[in-house]
Design a protein around this motif. Sequence first.
Motif, PDB file in Angstrom:
ATOM      1  N   ASN A 255       0.825  -1.214   0.000  1.00 20.43           N
ATOM      2  CA  ASN A 255       0.000   0.000   0.000  1.00 20.43           C
ATOM      3  C   ASN A 255       0.859   1.265   0.000  1.00 20.43           C
ATOM      4  OD1 ASN A 255       0.979  -0.399   2.559  1.00 20.43           O
ATOM      5  ND2 ASN A 255      -0.978  -0.102   3.620  1.00 20.43           N
ATOM      6  N   LEU A 283     -13.389  -1.280  -4.062  1.00 24.88           N
ATOM      7  CA  LEU A 283     -11.940  -1.147  -3.951  1.00 24.88           C
ATOM      8  C   LEU A 283     -11.529   0.313  -4.062  1.00 24.88           C
ATOM      9  CD1 LEU A 283      -9.177  -2.632  -3.807  1.00 24.88           C
ATOM     10  CD2 LEU A 283      -9.211  -2.675  -6.305  1.00 24.88           C
ATOM     11  N   HIS A 321      -4.186  -6.059  -7.922  1.00 25.82           N
ATOM     12  CA  HIS A 321      -5.649  -6.119  -7.990  1.00 25.82           C
ATOM     13  C   HIS A 321      -6.144  -6.732  -9.302  1.00 25.82           C
ATOM     14  CE1 HIS A 321      -5.666  -3.884  -4.339  1.00 25.82           C
ATOM     15  NE2 HIS A 321      -5.220  -2.787  -4.884  1.00 25.82           N
ATOM     16  N   ARG A 334      -2.419 -10.930  -3.799  1.00 21.08           N
ATOM     17  CA  ARG A 334      -3.879 -10.893  -3.874  1.00 21.08           C
ATOM     18  C   ARG A 334      -4.491 -11.849  -2.854  1.00 21.08           C
ATOM     19  NH1 ARG A 334      -7.389 -13.296  -8.042  1.00 21.08           N
ATOM     20  NH2 ARG A 334      -9.420 -12.290  -7.918  1.00 21.08           N
ATOM     21  N   ARG A 337      -3.956 -10.245   0.777  1.00 22.29           N
ATOM     22  CA  ARG A 337      -4.838  -9.122   1.100  1.00 22.29           C
ATOM     23  C   ARG A 337      -6.289  -9.582   1.228  1.00 22.29           C
ATOM     24  NH1 ARG A 337      -3.335  -3.301  -1.111  1.00 22.29           N
ATOM     25  NH2 ARG A 337      -4.099  -2.894   0.983  1.00 22.29           N
ATOM     26  N   VAL A 348      -8.680  -3.110   1.699  1.00 20.65           N
ATOM     27  CA  VAL A 348      -9.520  -3.591   0.601  1.00 20.65           C
ATOM     28  C   VAL A 348     -10.816  -4.113   1.197  1.00 20.65           C
ATOM     29  CG1 VAL A 348      -7.506  -4.177  -0.800  1.00 20.65           C
ATOM     30  CG2 VAL A 348      -8.561  -5.942   0.601  1.00 20.65           C
TER      31      VAL A 348
END
Length: 393
Positions: A255, A283, A321, A334, A337, A348
């Motif tokens: 992030n 998102l 993403h 992915r 998260r 998210v």
Amino acid sequence: MNQLPSHLRRLHLVTEGQPYELIAPADALVCPELLAKRLEAKVQVAAATTAADDVALPLLADSALRGQTAMAGLTVDRWVEATLPIPALPEPASAALEQEVINGTIGRFTERRIRERLEATLELPPLPQMARQIMALSGDDNATALDLVNLLEQDAALAARLVGWANSPFYAAPGGVQTINDAVLRVMGFEGALALAMGIVVGQNLPPAPETGEGLRSFWMEGLLTASVMEQLHARASVTEFDAGSAYLVGLLCNFGTLVLAHTFPPQYVRIRNLEAANPHILYSHCDVAVLGMDREMIGTALLACWDLPDTISQPIREQHSPDSTLPLARLLRCARSLLASEGLSSVPPQKVPLDTALALGIEPDALDATLDILRQPQEELEVLARAFQRAA
């Protein structure tokens, strides 16, 4: 209070002296700025929920819903223009093409005298010498853990943070850790310590962002949690094309674009945050695109590239993403998260873990459950380390 069909949602709005309930499509961005213009008052989304059931408030409905009959049995007091379409996320492209997008965005939101150079607009310092020395070690096939220990001993604050992390429950080191030598050689290993040290130095090289205090601590907390989950999943994966240190660093910087965005576009970042608050089920990157025309992953990755971080680290962050990404590290990120989001520990929105992606990496469902068990343990040590990451600490 009537139950809404799944394609609609209800929000509680607060204006100067008058609260409202708003009915809006679930597949659209509720825009507080647009509502403020229509209602001619400051608007705050108190929560993406309803007011108390026994409180009857004036009911607003987005004008996009006019064509729907009966409105689930609701009586609308006023129709308002309240939403924007959810913009598509930009597909990852070449560095040159993405640089053009970034330059165009900067041109729209900065004064002409600053537009000529991206560096001048960002006003970001070069990567510090310690980070370059750490990167040199990571690229040296002959480097050892002892070489890293000798380097880290030159920076007492950095060494102390690594020792604190080595004492976290994610390592469960018997007897505790007192020295950087012990942290690197006995607990974290060369790759893990190298990745964390790099993340600390890179992250703290940014000037203070407008979002400070608790918000910044939460930012680092999420990075640390994601890095830890990446490390745990890497250990449980049977199909890997990357080392544990790379997995950890990608998680820690996942992030990073948030810091860059907040520093580079402060007024626009406030608008983005307002959109996020009104649309927590979407998102955050869609909110970025709605305001700026690009997402934070694009600008964060561009800065990491300017700092000479290898593509093997920056590109998975850029593609995190994208469900179509073929990069194993992007797929692992992915999964990580999504796993955190399922426990409410990620920025998210809550979502199911992509089991097909996990299985493609050789991560079985029981391994995901084991990682969740670790996440559900108290995180006091992580809280301490997250606070230490702040520039004010």
